[in-house]
Design a protein around this motif. Structure first.
Motif, PDB file in Angstrom:
ATOM      1  N   PHE A   1     -27.152 -47.878 -14.387  1.00  0.00           N
ATOM      2  CA  PHE A   1     -25.973 -47.146 -13.944  1.00  0.00           C
ATOM      3  C   PHE A   1     -25.085 -46.768 -15.119  1.00  0.00           C
ATOM      4  O   PHE A   1     -24.402 -45.745 -15.091  1.00  0.00           O
ATOM      5  N   PHE A   2     -25.099 -47.578 -16.181  1.00  0.00           N
ATOM      6  CA  PHE A   2     -24.235 -47.346 -17.333  1.00  0.00           C
ATOM      7  C   PHE A   2     -24.959 -46.661 -18.489  1.00  0.00           C
ATOM      8  O   PHE A   2     -24.429 -46.594 -19.597  1.00  0.00           O
ATOM      9  N   SER A   3     -26.151 -46.165 -18.238  1.00  0.00           N
ATOM     10  CA  SER A   3     -26.878 -45.468 -19.293  1.00  0.00           C
ATOM     11  C   SER A   3     -26.195 -44.137 -19.611  1.00  0.00           C
ATOM     12  O   SER A   3     -25.528 -43.534 -18.756  1.00  0.00           O
ATOM     13  N   MET A   4     -26.367 -43.658 -20.849  1.00  0.00           N
ATOM     14  CA  MET A   4     -25.767 -42.397 -21.255  1.00  0.00           C
ATOM     15  C   MET A   4     -26.267 -41.254 -20.385  1.00  0.00           C
ATOM     16  O   MET A   4     -25.512 -40.354 -20.014  1.00  0.00           O
ATOM     17  N   ALA A   5     -27.569 -41.300 -20.041  1.00  0.00           N
ATOM     18  CA  ALA A   5     -28.150 -40.237 -19.215  1.00  0.00           C
ATOM     19  C   ALA A   5     -27.478 -40.168 -17.855  1.00  0.00           C
ATOM     20  O   ALA A   5     -27.186 -39.074 -17.342  1.00  0.00           O
ATOM     21  N   ASN A   6     -27.189 -41.336 -17.246  1.00  0.00           N
ATOM     22  CA  ASN A   6     -26.557 -41.327 -15.924  1.00  0.00           C
ATOM     23  C   ASN A   6     -25.102 -40.891 -16.005  1.00  0.00           C
ATOM     24  O   ASN A   6     -24.611 -40.193 -15.113  1.00  0.00           O
ATOM     25  N   ILE A   7     -24.400 -41.290 -17.054  1.00  0.00           N
ATOM     26  CA  ILE A   7     -23.000 -40.895 -17.203  1.00  0.00           C
ATOM     27  C   ILE A   7     -22.896 -39.380 -17.362  1.00  0.00           C
ATOM     28  O   ILE A   7     -22.052 -38.724 -16.724  1.00  0.00           O
ATOM     29  N   ILE A   8     -23.775 -38.802 -18.190  1.00  0.00           N
ATOM     30  CA  ILE A   8     -23.780 -37.342 -18.368  1.00  0.00           C
ATOM     31  C   ILE A   8     -24.151 -36.655 -17.061  1.00  0.00           C
ATOM     32  O   ILE A   8     -23.543 -35.653 -16.663  1.00  0.00           O
ATOM     33  N   SER A   9     -25.146 -37.216 -16.362  1.00  0.00           N
ATOM     34  CA  SER A   9     -25.558 -36.648 -15.076  1.00  0.00           C
ATOM     35  C   SER A   9     -24.423 -36.711 -14.062  1.00  0.00           C
ATOM     36  O   SER A   9     -24.221 -35.766 -13.274  1.00  0.00           O
ATOM     37  N   MET A  10     -23.653 -37.784 -14.075  1.00  0.00           N
ATOM     38  CA  MET A  10     -22.545 -37.947 -13.144  1.00  0.00           C
ATOM     39  C   MET A  10     -21.474 -36.886 -13.385  1.00  0.00           C
ATOM     40  O   MET A  10     -21.000 -36.233 -12.447  1.00  0.00           O
ATOM     41  N   PHE A  11     -21.094 -36.673 -14.643  1.00  0.00           N
ATOM     42  CA  PHE A  11     -20.073 -35.684 -14.958  1.00  0.00           C
ATOM     43  C   PHE A  11     -20.572 -34.260 -14.707  1.00  0.00           C
ATOM     44  O   PHE A  11     -19.776 -33.368 -14.404  1.00  0.00           O
ATOM     45  N   THR A  12     -21.893 -34.057 -14.816  1.00  0.00           N
ATOM     46  CA  THR A  12     -22.459 -32.734 -14.557  1.00  0.00           C
ATOM     47  C   THR A  12     -22.584 -32.463 -13.066  1.00  0.00           C
ATOM     48  O   THR A  12     -22.140 -31.432 -12.557  1.00  0.00           O
TER      49      THR A  12
ATOM     50  N   LEU B   1     -29.384 -27.436 -20.757  1.00  0.00           N
ATOM     51  CA  LEU B   1     -29.783 -27.298 -22.156  1.00  0.00           C
ATOM     52  C   LEU B   1     -28.711 -26.711 -23.069  1.00  0.00           C
ATOM     53  O   LEU B   1     -28.843 -26.788 -24.294  1.00  0.00           O
ATOM     54  N   THR B   2     -27.673 -26.109 -22.505  1.00  0.00           N
ATOM     55  CA  THR B   2     -26.624 -25.497 -23.325  1.00  0.00           C
ATOM     56  C   THR B   2     -25.419 -26.425 -23.379  1.00  0.00           C
ATOM     57  O   THR B   2     -24.812 -26.723 -22.352  1.00  0.00           O
ATOM     58  N   GLY B   3     -25.104 -26.885 -24.596  1.00  0.00           N
ATOM     59  CA  GLY B   3     -23.986 -27.801 -24.736  1.00  0.00           C
ATOM     60  C   GLY B   3     -23.909 -28.365 -26.134  1.00  0.00           C
ATOM     61  O   GLY B   3     -24.329 -27.726 -27.105  1.00  0.00           O
ATOM     62  N   ILE B   4     -23.398 -29.558 -26.251  1.00  0.00           N
ATOM     63  CA  ILE B   4     -23.252 -30.231 -27.540  1.00  0.00           C
ATOM     64  C   ILE B   4     -24.375 -31.241 -27.689  1.00  0.00           C
ATOM     65  O   ILE B   4     -24.572 -32.105 -26.828  1.00  0.00           O
ATOM     66  N   ARG B   5     -25.104 -31.136 -28.778  1.00  0.00           N
ATOM     67  CA  ARG B   5     -26.212 -32.063 -29.025  1.00  0.00           C
ATOM     68  C   ARG B   5     -25.735 -33.206 -29.922  1.00  0.00           C
ATOM     69  O   ARG B   5     -25.178 -32.982 -31.005  1.00  0.00           O
ATOM     70  N   ILE B   6     -25.950 -34.430 -29.459  1.00  0.00           N
ATOM     71  CA  ILE B   6     -25.657 -35.637 -30.246  1.00  0.00           C
ATOM     72  C   ILE B   6     -26.959 -36.412 -30.369  1.00  0.00           C
ATOM     73  O   ILE B   6     -27.383 -37.093 -29.436  1.00  0.00           O
ATOM     74  N   GLY B   7     -27.605 -36.283 -31.526  1.00  0.00           N
ATOM     75  CA  GLY B   7     -28.926 -36.878 -31.690  1.00  0.00           C
ATOM     76  C   GLY B   7     -29.921 -36.169 -30.794  1.00  0.00           C
ATOM     77  O   GLY B   7     -30.075 -34.953 -30.834  1.00  0.00           O
ATOM     78  N   LYS B   8     -30.579 -36.925 -29.936  1.00  0.00           N
ATOM     79  CA  LYS B   8     -31.520 -36.345 -28.983  1.00  0.00           C
ATOM     80  C   LYS B   8     -30.876 -36.065 -27.625  1.00  0.00           C
ATOM     81  O   LYS B   8     -31.525 -35.580 -26.713  1.00  0.00           O
ATOM     82  N   THR B   9     -29.588 -36.386 -27.516  1.00  0.00           N
ATOM     83  CA  THR B   9     -28.876 -36.226 -26.244  1.00  0.00           C
ATOM     84  C   THR B   9     -28.079 -34.932 -26.228  1.00  0.00           C
ATOM     85  O   THR B   9     -27.394 -34.605 -27.209  1.00  0.00           O
ATOM     86  N   ILE B  10     -28.180 -34.201 -25.137  1.00  0.00           N
ATOM     87  CA  ILE B  10     -27.392 -32.978 -24.953  1.00  0.00           C
ATOM     88  C   ILE B  10     -26.332 -33.220 -23.885  1.00  0.00           C
ATOM     89  O   ILE B  10     -26.652 -33.640 -22.769  1.00  0.00           O
ATOM     90  N   ILE B  11     -25.080 -32.992 -24.259  1.00  0.00           N
ATOM     91  CA  ILE B  11     -23.995 -33.035 -23.274  1.00  0.00           C
ATOM     92  C   ILE B  11     -23.777 -31.597 -22.818  1.00  0.00           C
ATOM     93  O   ILE B  11     -23.244 -30.774 -23.565  1.00  0.00           O
ATOM     94  N   PRO B  12     -24.190 -31.241 -21.603  1.00  0.00           N
ATOM     95  CA  PRO B  12     -24.141 -29.834 -21.169  1.00  0.00           C
ATOM     96  C   PRO B  12     -22.720 -29.337 -20.967  1.00  0.00           C
ATOM     97  O   PRO B  12     -21.790 -30.123 -20.741  1.00  0.00           O
ATOM     98  N   MET B  13     -22.584 -28.040 -21.019  1.00  0.00           N
ATOM     99  CA  MET B  13     -21.271 -27.421 -20.843  1.00  0.00           C
ATOM    100  C   MET B  13     -20.711 -27.695 -19.452  1.00  0.00           C
ATOM    101  O   MET B  13     -19.496 -27.736 -19.262  1.00  0.00           O
ATOM    102  N   ALA B  14     -21.592 -27.897 -18.476  1.00  0.00           N
ATOM    103  CA  ALA B  14     -21.134 -28.201 -17.115  1.00  0.00           C
ATOM    104  C   ALA B  14     -20.382 -29.521 -17.057  1.00  0.00           C
ATOM    105  O   ALA B  14     -19.585 -29.745 -16.140  1.00  0.00           O
ATOM    106  N   ALA B  15     -20.635 -30.413 -18.025  1.00  0.00           N
ATOM    107  CA  ALA B  15     -19.899 -31.675 -18.095  1.00  0.00           C
ATOM    108  C   ALA B  15     -18.687 -31.571 -19.003  1.00  0.00           C
ATOM    109  O   ALA B  15     -17.704 -32.299 -18.829  1.00  0.00           O
ATOM    110  N   ILE B  16     -18.722 -30.659 -19.960  1.00  0.00           N
ATOM    111  CA  ILE B  16     -17.645 -30.529 -20.945  1.00  0.00           C
ATOM    112  C   ILE B  16     -16.486 -29.685 -20.407  1.00  0.00           C
ATOM    113  O   ILE B  16     -15.313 -30.050 -20.563  1.00  0.00           O
ATOM    114  N   ILE B  17     -16.800 -28.580 -19.754  1.00  0.00           N
ATOM    115  CA  ILE B  17     -15.761 -27.646 -19.297  1.00  0.00           C
ATOM    116  C   ILE B  17     -14.758 -28.307 -18.353  1.00  0.00           C
ATOM    117  O   ILE B  17     -13.536 -28.127 -18.516  1.00  0.00           O
ATOM    118  N   PRO B  18     -15.197 -29.090 -17.340  1.00  0.00           N
ATOM    119  CA  PRO B  18     -14.204 -29.723 -16.459  1.00  0.00           C
ATOM    120  C   PRO B  18     -13.255 -30.653 -17.200  1.00  0.00           C
ATOM    121  O   PRO B  18     -12.061 -30.717 -16.867  1.00  0.00           O
TER     122      PRO B  18
END
Length: 348
Positions: free
Chosen positions: A48-59, A183-200
């Motif tokens: 539940f606290f993985s980076m992938a789930n947190i990004i998915s939650m905000f997206t 796929l469109t967003g900020i890349r940190i290492g192998k992780t992409i934080i998509p714009m759908a999570a950043i804009i809100p």
């Protein structure tokens, strides 16, 4: 003498700490609820606290967050302010925007996809603004209760959704729109934080500044806390009511674009599932519907709690009916708790 002075200083310090704790508990009881959800999920599922789930939650829940931002201003303006239409207005705006983007893509195959997305956003915000203006004028000029007019607007938007779609899901936006959630967003290492999570998050920061640091934000709060004093101070109360509902409509239009962005297709029933989480987030955050009391920090914790709660129930396999039941229970519990604390403990 020194011992007595030290004891007095210690007592003053303890009183300040206690006063601060009481104020924090009254303003942000949602923090304890958020901590409880996190602790429970920490035992039940470590992923539940993985980076992938947190990004998915905000997206995945981005449109809930954006819609709730607009509701904050409606609540703070007072006059028993609420916007029950925001769910279906978001859904209807998403339907029209998706159909518009699909039509442009089919009619003009060579048209720049980002221009198509921009036109879709413009159409979506225009529809939201029209509904917001309708609600605001009805409340400010004709003194119709917000509950009544926004309920009527909800039914209007719901009917238009079904008329326009014939009950079918609509799709057809440019691929670039869906890429904003993947796929469109900020890349940190192998992780992409998509714009759908950043804009809100960026919108939340901007509106927190508007509420806390601008004349308009102060006028909204003063109008909600004491309309007569606001009027004596030269604030146009009717104008404030119109603007906050207009703002709510515009944010409904912005949120609408995130539905095809994150889901792909737009179901005409989507509006039915949007209202409760948005209202729950603002209410649980401690924003007073009677107006004048609350800030974006409180709303932010409320939004975060609802997103965590939805994500947790999805992790545990609970369906939508159970989730809706949970929102109702949490709202009733939180409002009862806030009322009890305010009456019996802190503000006697």
């Amino acid at each position: 003498m020194d011992t007595k002075r030290a004891n007095n200083l210690s007592a003053v310090k303890n009183n300040r700490l206690w006063s601060g704790f009481r104020r924090f508990s009254l303003d942000l009881p949602v923090v304890y609820m958020l901590a409880a959800v996190c602790i429970v999920m920490g035992f039940l599922n470590r992923n539940f606290f993985s980076m992938a789930n947190i990004i998915s939650m905000f997206t995945s829940y981005s449109y809930y967050m954006i819609g709730a931002i607009g509701l904050v201003f409606v609540f703070l303006s007072g006059n028993s302010g609420i916007d029950l239409s925001i769910g279906y207005v978001t859904g209807f705006s998403a339907v029209v925007a998706t159909k518009t983007m699909s039509l442009l893509s089919d009619t003009f195959p060579g048209l720049n996809p980002w221009l198509i997305i921009a036109l879709g956003l413009l159409v979506s915000c225009a529809i939201g603004a029209l509904f917001g203006l309708l609600n605001g004028v009805a409340v400010a000029k004709f003194h119709i209760a917000p509950f009544i007019i926004t309920l009527a607007s909800q039914l209007l938007a719901m009917g238009l959704c079904y008329v326009l779609t014939n009950g079918y899901t609509v799709s057809g936006g440019p691929r670039e729109l869906s890429r904003l959630s993947t796929l469109t967003g900020i890349r940190i290492g192998k992780t992409i934080i998509p714009m759908a999570a950043i804009i809100p998050v960026l919108l939340f920061i901007v509106m927190a500044f508007v509420l806390g640091k601008t004349t308009f934000g102060r006028q909204v709060i003063l109008t909600g806390s004491n309309p007569k004093s606001a009027a004596h101070a030269g604030i146009n109360i009717a104008r404030i009511y119109i603007l906050v509902y207009l703002l709510s409509g515009v944010f409904a239009g912005i949120a609408a674009m995130f539905i095809p962005m994150c889901i792909g297709g737009v179901n005409p029933d989507v509006g039915a599932n949007l209202l409760m989480p948005m209202v729950a987030a603002v209410t649980i955050g401690g924003i007073s519907q009677s107006g004048g009391y609350g800030n974006m920090v409180q709303a932010g914790f409320g939004i975060l709690f609802i997103m965590c709660l939805m994500s947790a129930m999805t992790f545990l396999g609970f369906g939508l009916p159970t989730q809706q039941l949970a929102y109702g229970i949490v709202i009733v519990f939180t409002m009862t708790l806030l009322g009890y604390i305010e009456k019996k403990w802190f503000r006697v």
